[in-house]
Design an enzyme around this catalytic site. Structure first.
Site, short mmCIF file in Angstrom:
data_model
loop_
_atom_site.label_atom_id
_atom_site.label_comp_id
_atom_site.label_asym_id
_atom_site.label_seq_id
_atom_site.Cartn_x
_atom_site.Cartn_y
_atom_site.Cartn_z
N ASP A 83 0.74 -1.19 0.06
CA ASP A 83 0.06 0.06 0.18
C ASP A 83 0.90 1.18 -0.04
OD1 ASP A 83 0.97 -0.60 2.65
OD2 ASP A 83 -0.81 0.61 3.56
N HIS A 166 8.15 -0.06 12.41
CA HIS A 166 7.24 -0.64 11.80
C HIS A 166 7.52 -1.86 10.97
CE1 HIS A 166 3.53 -0.73 9.46
NE2 HIS A 166 4.00 -0.73 8.05
N ASP A 187 4.59 4.81 7.58
CA ASP A 187 3.90 4.03 8.88
C ASP A 187 5.07 4.00 9.66
OD1 ASP A 187 1.80 3.71 7.27
OD2 ASP A 187 2.08 1.75 6.64
N HIS A 395 2.13 0.08 14.10
CA HIS A 395 1.61 1.17 13.95
C HIS A 395 1.61 1.92 15.36
CE1 HIS A 395 0.45 1.23 9.47
NE2 HIS A 395 0.11 -0.19 9.86
N HIS A 417 -3.40 8.60 5.90
CA HIS A 417 -3.28 7.14 6.11
C HIS A 417 -4.01 6.72 7.30
CE1 HIS A 417 -1.60 3.13 7.11
NE2 HIS A 417 -1.16 3.18 5.58
#
Length: 694
Positions: A83, A166, A187, A395, A417
């Site tokens: 993503d 992450h 992230d 996260h 996000h």
């Protein structure tokens, strides 16, 4: 300040524009297809190039049609998750993108396998295929690998990467354009886990912070508690004779979970007979990358790596395919959809969701604990297996995110996000915290541009020899102003090559023209325009004149005149004026009167004398002259000089124009008055500069 319009259509290329523009092409009020655009002072940075996990084909892409990607100077990929990075081959091979691409070494190594797997899965439906394996290879060849804390400069854009937690190789980027600093977190996680260090807070506070808002205001369990709960649930499922399914949707989570389970199995001998499988060739390939880059992980992994590589697992096996799997007893497995359909009807079995689930996916649906599920073939099966959720998604939760935001002290915070409601709750909480401060919170939707104004002072750094000089009050420093992108320096000419690699050059302009009149006549015309003229060589036939200390005029022969000057903007302008005088001197009316007419001055009338004064003025000022009842008005650039011809007084608000008119009038009178002074109308009248013409 927010506005909706097509991104990239402004005059942002103007270097004097004080507005920074930010646009989401993806991940605006959603999780997925992360892609953001920053534009400032003619520079464009693109952050991430992902796809949406719940969509297919072109629909999964960020809104690339809304922006001219040829404007992008720099593309930074934060980490290897699809993503955030899966549309990179599309950008490089299918659009007009021409910028440079940067990512960390582990990101580039793992992204290769992830994209190859993405192409293989997309080939199931060729209509949805966005790019080929050849496109993947070509795009990664363009990508440049960097280390943490390395500062790179590209086209005046400086950026530094910092560990983001992450996943392995995940990076935050601190970007600086013309003094404005932007921190993009991607992230990130502020909690150290089994193998990754926590995200670092950069040593410099940014002006803009672009941060994820995945969990909004939710507070997650501490990691030790989550590990204890996970292993307890798995152990209880095994005790009741069931099978445990752990669907893992993202690399990074796989590696974290196998480290947890491998250690737990090692500490519980009664479980040694129960197999643990991860059934993914992709995960197996990436395990080799993880084994290679343990130096980029936390202290725990690096210390253990001196004895045994932690990713050489003792109790966790890779399962090549379901054909090799003997489904005969309790086990822990990572094969998701196929085994879900086999195990969902048995009450002894358990499903544990360990990652973040995006809206529209099967994982998100099954968390609602439906009474039945639909198989890939369309059959409906009763759901009897237990379902639990323990998020190991790396996260930040609200506590970690807010502490990080407050620590960075940015004046603008941009939330990306995050699903709409999660983002809205986080925005509201942050606004409450900053209610008495000037900090602004933004949560733009996709393709909704925000403009942030930054007015900075231009500062030039004195370097080299000049930096050693200690000026006293009233002193001034002469030097060369050097600008490279947005950095300005002041240098002595002799230091230019050392600090910039440039050399100074003086261009001497030289032009030789024919001139058939006398040097005295030339001097007369030059003085009429420029005032005092210096004589460098006092030769009656071949003199050299100096005009305004920058233009030299030398008679190189009886009828040839050489004009010479050092080329620059000011000197070139003066040289043009000198050349105009030289070329017109022989044919001007004043020259004809001075050199060709018989001497009749003692017999001319006052009217004739006034007419000749007017002739001098017309020769100098051309069509800018208007005659009045008592004199002459001369208009130059909206400024008027009035001459009273009965008294020869000059009235003008502009000092330079007044001096020029007085000088021209004086020359005219000096030429005419000595021959018939007794009958002049101004006889005995004192002129404006104090001279008497009687």
């Amino acid at each position: 300040m927010a506005t909706k319009r097509k991104a990239g259509s402004s005059s942002i290329g103007d270097l004097n524009n004080d507005f920074l523009e930010f646009t989401n092409l993806g991940a605006g009020n959603e999780v997925g297809r992360s892609c953001h655009i920053i534009q400032y002072k003619g520079k464009t940075v693109m952050l991430d190039a992902g796809v949406h996990p719940a969509l297919n084909g072109m629909a999964a892409l960020p809104f690339y049609d809304e922006f001219d990607l040829s404007e992008v100077d720099l593309l930074l990929i934060s980490h290897f998750h699809l993503d955030h990075a899966a549309s990179l081959p599309y950008v490089v091979q299918k659009t007009n993108f021409r910028g440079r691409i940067f990512m960390t070494h582990p990101t580039k190594a793992i992204l290769k396998w992830l994209l190859a797997d993405y192409v293989r899965v997309s080939n199931v439906d060729t209509e949805d295929q966005l790019f080929s394996e050849k496109d993947v290879s070509a795009s990664l060849e363009r990508a440049e690998a960097i280390d943490y804390h390395a500062t790179i400069e590209v086209e005046g854009i400086k950026f530094t990467s910092y560990p983001a937690g992450h996943v392995l190789g995940a990076a935050m980027f601190l970007i600086e354009i013309a003094g404005v600093k932007t921190l993009f977190t991607g992230d990130y996680s502020r909690e150290e886990n089994r193998h990754l260090m926590a995200a670092q807070i950069p040593p410099v506070n940014p002006d803009i912070l672009i941060t994820e808002s995945t969990f909004g205001t939710a507070t997650l369990q501490p990691r030790p508690e989550k590990e204890t709960r996970l292993t307890s649930l798995i152990h209880s499922i095994i005790r009741r004779g069931g099978r445990c399914l752990l669907p893992v949707f993202a690399l990074g989570e796989v590696q974290e979970l196998v480290l947890v389970l491998d250690e737990y199995w090692h500490n519980h001998p009664e479980l040694h007979g129960v197999p643990i499988y991860y059934a993914s060739n992709l995960a197996k390939k990436c395990m080799a990358v993880y084994s290679t880059y343990i130096n980029m992980m936390n202290d725990n992994i690096r210390k253990r790596g001196t004895e045994r590589n932690p990713f050489e697992l003792r109790y966790v096996e890779n399962l090549r395919s379901l054909d090799k799997f003997a489904d005969l007893g309790p086990c822990v497995n990572g094969i998701s959809r196929h085994l879900l359909e086999k195990w969902v009807t048995d009450v002894r079995n358990g499903l544990i969701i360990v990652g973040y689930c995006v809206e529209g996916t099967m994982a998100k649906h099954i968390l609602t604990e439906p009474a039945e599920i639909q198989t890939m073939s369309g059959q409906k099966l009763p759901r009897r297996m237990t379902i639990e959720e323990i998020s190991f998604a790396a996260h930040v939760d609200y506590t970690q995110n807010s502490e990080f935001i407050y620590a960075n002290e940015a004046t603008h915070i941009i939330l990306v996000h995050g699903e709409f409601h999660n983002m809205l709750r986080l925005k509201s909480a942050l606004k409450s915290h900053y209610k008495n401060e000037k900090t602004e919170i933004h949560s733009p939707r996709n393709c909704e541009m925000i403009r942030l104004e930054f007015k900075g002072e231009k500062v030039a750094k004195v370097m080299g020899t000049l930096a050693k000089y200690k000026p006293q009050e009233g002193d001034h420093i002469d030097g060369i102003l050097l600008q490279k992108d947005f950095q300005m320096s002041i240098l002595a000419p002799e230091d230019l090559e050392e600090f910039s690699g440039l050399n100074t050059t003086v261009i001497v302009e030289r032009q030789t023209v024919a001139f058939h009149s006398s040097p005295a006549l030339l001097r007369y015309h030059l003085e009429s325009m420029f005032g005092a003229i210096d004589t460098v060589v006092a030769d009656e036939k071949r003199p050299t004149f100096r005009v305004m200390d920058c233009i030299s005029l030398a008679f190189v022969s009886e009828y040839r005149l050489r004009i010479e000057w050092i080329g620059n903007l000011m000197n070139d302008t003066i040289a043009d004026a000198v050349l105009a005088i030289v070329m017109s001197a022989e044919s001007s009316p004043a020259s004809v009167i001075l050199t060709s007419q018989p001497c009749r001055h003692a017999h001319i009338t006052p009217t004739e004398r006034l007419e000749r004064i007017r002739m001098f003025l017309e020769a100098q000022f051309g069509e800018e002259i208007e005659y009045t009842d008592i004199g002459v008005d001369i208009k130059v650039d909206e400024t008027i000089a009035k001459i009273d011809l009965t008294t020869l007084q000059v009235d003008c608000l502009s000092g330079p124009l007044k001096d020029r008119v007085v000088h021209t009038l004086t020359r005219a009178i000096e030429t005419i008055s000595p021959f018939a002074e007794a009958s002049l109308p101004w006889n005995g009248v004192e002129y404006t500069n104090g001279d008497k013409f009687c």
